[in-house]
Enzyme design. Structure first.
Site, mmCIF file in Angstrom:
data_model
loop_
_atom_site.group_PDB
_atom_site.id
_atom_site.type_symbol
_atom_site.label_atom_id
_atom_site.label_comp_id
_atom_site.label_asym_id
_atom_site.label_seq_id
_atom_site.Cartn_x
_atom_site.Cartn_y
_atom_site.Cartn_z
ATOM 1 N N ALA A 1 -23.077 -27.971 0.367
ATOM 2 C CA ALA A 1 -22.693 -28.263 1.034
ATOM 3 C C ALA A 1 -21.129 -26.816 0.985
ATOM 4 O O ALA A 1 -19.780 -27.496 2.517
ATOM 5 C CB ALA A 1 -22.503 -29.616 1.212
ATOM 6 N N LEU B 1 -22.581 -37.523 1.270
ATOM 7 C CA LEU B 1 -22.450 -36.113 -0.148
ATOM 8 C C LEU B 1 -20.662 -35.885 -0.400
ATOM 9 O O LEU B 1 -19.656 -36.284 0.506
ATOM 10 C CB LEU B 1 -22.899 -34.945 0.130
ATOM 11 C CG LEU B 1 -22.293 -33.991 1.289
ATOM 12 C CD1 LEU B 1 -21.307 -33.233 0.436
ATOM 13 C CD2 LEU B 1 -23.398 -33.503 1.616
ATOM 14 N N LEU C 1 -19.604 -40.707 4.845
ATOM 15 C CA LEU C 1 -18.886 -41.930 4.271
ATOM 16 C C LEU C 1 -17.193 -41.290 3.187
ATOM 17 O O LEU C 1 -17.470 -40.985 3.043
ATOM 18 C CB LEU C 1 -20.274 -41.906 3.002
ATOM 19 C CG LEU C 1 -21.338 -42.749 2.326
ATOM 20 C CD1 LEU C 1 -21.439 -44.148 2.851
ATOM 21 C CD2 LEU C 1 -22.273 -42.405 4.033
ATOM 22 N N TYR D 1 -14.103 -43.712 1.834
ATOM 23 C CA TYR D 1 -13.597 -44.725 0.501
ATOM 24 C C TYR D 1 -12.301 -45.464 1.288
ATOM 25 O O TYR D 1 -10.793 -44.777 1.122
ATOM 26 C CB TYR D 1 -13.642 -44.429 -0.557
ATOM 27 C CG TYR D 1 -13.475 -45.073 -1.781
ATOM 28 C CD1 TYR D 1 -13.863 -46.619 -1.443
ATOM 29 C CD2 TYR D 1 -12.504 -44.758 -2.248
ATOM 30 C CE1 TYR D 1 -13.270 -47.584 -2.707
ATOM 31 C CE2 TYR D 1 -11.985 -45.982 -3.391
ATOM 32 C CZ TYR D 1 -12.452 -46.743 -3.215
ATOM 33 O OH TYR D 1 -11.979 -47.413 -4.546
ATOM 34 N N TYR E 1 -8.320 -42.889 -8.603
ATOM 35 C CA TYR E 1 -9.338 -42.213 -7.654
ATOM 36 C C TYR E 1 -8.619 -40.628 -7.455
ATOM 37 O O TYR E 1 -7.992 -39.989 -6.477
ATOM 38 C CB TYR E 1 -9.821 -43.101 -6.525
ATOM 39 C CG TYR E 1 -10.344 -42.083 -5.231
ATOM 40 C CD1 TYR E 1 -12.282 -42.088 -5.333
ATOM 41 C CD2 TYR E 1 -10.339 -42.077 -4.350
ATOM 42 C CE1 TYR E 1 -12.760 -41.719 -5.240
ATOM 43 C CE2 TYR E 1 -11.389 -41.762 -3.552
ATOM 44 C CZ TYR E 1 -12.840 -41.459 -4.333
ATOM 45 O OH TYR E 1 -13.845 -40.558 -2.974
ATOM 46 N N LYS F 1 -10.886 -37.777 1.481
ATOM 47 C CA LYS F 1 -11.031 -39.054 2.315
ATOM 48 C C LYS F 1 -9.843 -38.861 3.977
ATOM 49 O O LYS F 1 -10.752 -39.172 4.582
ATOM 50 C CB LYS F 1 -11.919 -40.432 1.287
ATOM 51 C CG LYS F 1 -12.556 -40.367 0.368
ATOM 52 C CD LYS F 1 -13.465 -39.637 0.579
ATOM 53 C CE LYS F 1 -15.367 -40.078 0.394
ATOM 54 N NZ LYS F 1 -16.661 -39.253 0.850
ATOM 55 N N ALA G 1 -22.938 -40.452 -8.868
ATOM 56 C CA ALA G 1 -21.641 -39.684 -8.159
ATOM 57 C C ALA G 1 -19.944 -40.332 -8.557
ATOM 58 O O ALA G 1 -19.394 -40.454 -9.670
ATOM 59 C CB ALA G 1 -21.828 -39.258 -6.908
#
Ligand code: NAD
Length: 305
Positions: free
Chosen positions: A80, A132, A181, A183, A193, A201, A235
């Site tokens: 991707a 992903l 998805l 977070y 992070y 994100k 991951a």
């Protein structure tokens, strides 16, 4: 009886390479509701994934009352990070994990999938799941992240959704659904992070709203995201602190239970079903309620003197 029925629906779940992550759980829930599920797998993980499947090493059971086993209707190699074949750098194309494969860019997978669905007579894709992410510098603080690491995180983890909706949208059915998805680091500072993953994100959630509008008007599809709590997937282990994060959430969330991939699988199946026909542009937290907290629960303030 109210039922979550996806029979006759075609689904594509991008980001499945083992049975421990959210993608696998979402795929088996969609299958349990009756959908035919194809998956997209990152070329470097393709060999081990297909071997594990062939050798029966993955948990292929269907959740809930569904009987039998699930298996992907087809596995498409998918990277991707690349939209079209001419965007693949020579060193990647010639890498031993990519050599011998072709058609793994987003536009080529959309084209192949469209042709496969036409060949089956059903013609259209009903459900698209983006599960992903990749951030090469995730272990660096944002403050220490290079420009290339930051842009790589955004490209693989956020722009990939824009590109997928752009290229899969035309093969999707009116009323179809897209889920990605996210977070909590999109909305709040989460130590550890890093590498621009929090930025990716945040972009993903912002794009969910804009894509909901644009793809709703252009293709008649819904676009939503799930903001999931921590799970010790392959991951997430790259983050380095995932096991401690899982314990921390279980101690401090309103519901003191460890999040399972299946909780997210069930919510994704709902979001992709006609039961959620009026839900679009939403980021839904599936994290035992942790996002609602403003103070950790094990603070001394809660104990009486
Ligand atoms: P996972 O390892 O099961 O899934 C990530 C997948 O992304 C892997 O299959 C990997 O091969 C694939 N991938 C990486 N780069 C790719 C690329 N360029 N092209 C195609 N595929 C690529 O782990 P997961 O934790 O289930 O992650 C799925 C999604 O859930 C990600 O978006 C992740 O950020 C998100 N998420 C995870 C957590 C967590 O704690 N595990 C929490 C919230 C959100």
């Amino acid at each position: 009886m109210l039922s979550l029925d996806l029979s006759g629906k075609n689904a594509f779940v991008a980001g499945v390479a083992d049975d421990r992550g959210f993608g696998w759980a979402i795929a088996r829930h969609l299958a349990a509701a009756g959908a035919s599920v194809r998956v997209g797998t990152w070329p470097p993980a393709l060999g081990i994934f297909t071997k594990s499947l062939e050798r029966g090493k993955l948990d292929q059971s269907l959740p809930g009352d569904a009987e039998g086993e699930w298996s992907p209707a087809k596995i498409y190699p998918l990277d991707a990070e690349y939209d079209t074949a001419d965007a693949v750098p020579v060193d990647v194309a010639e890498n031993k994990r990519y050599a011998g494969l072709d058609g793994y860019t987003i536009s080529e997978v959309a084209e192949q999938l469209g042709a496969d669905l036409q060949g089956e007579g059903s013609g259209k894709l009903d459900i698209l799941v983006h599960s992903l992410a990749n951030g090469p510098e995730v272990q660096n603080d944002l403050l220490d992240t290079s420009r290339s690491g930051y842009l790589a995180a955004i490209g693989a983890s956020a722009y990939s959704l824009v590109s997928m909706v752009q290229r899969f949208g035309p093969i999707m059915s009116d009323g179809g659904a897209v889920v990605s998805l996210s977070y909590l680091a999109a909305e709040r500072a989460i130590p550890g992070y890093g590498g621009g993953m929090s930025s990716a994100k945040a972009a993903l959630e912002g794009d969910t709203r804009t894509l909901a509008f644009e793809a709703g008007r252009r293709f008649g599809i819904r676009v939503n995201a799930i903001s999931a709590g921590p799970l010790a997937s392959r991951a997430a282990k790259a983050i380095g602190t995932i096991e401690r994060m899982v314990d921390y959430y279980a101690e401090n969330a309103p519901i003191q239970k460890e999040l399972e991939a299946d909780h997210v699988g069930a919510t994704a199946a709902f979001l992709c079903s006609p039961l959620a026909a009026a839900v679009s542009g939403e980021t839904l937290h599936v994290d035992m309620g942790y996002h609602a907290m403003g103070m950790i629960a094990d603070t001394d303030l809660l104990t009486e003197d």
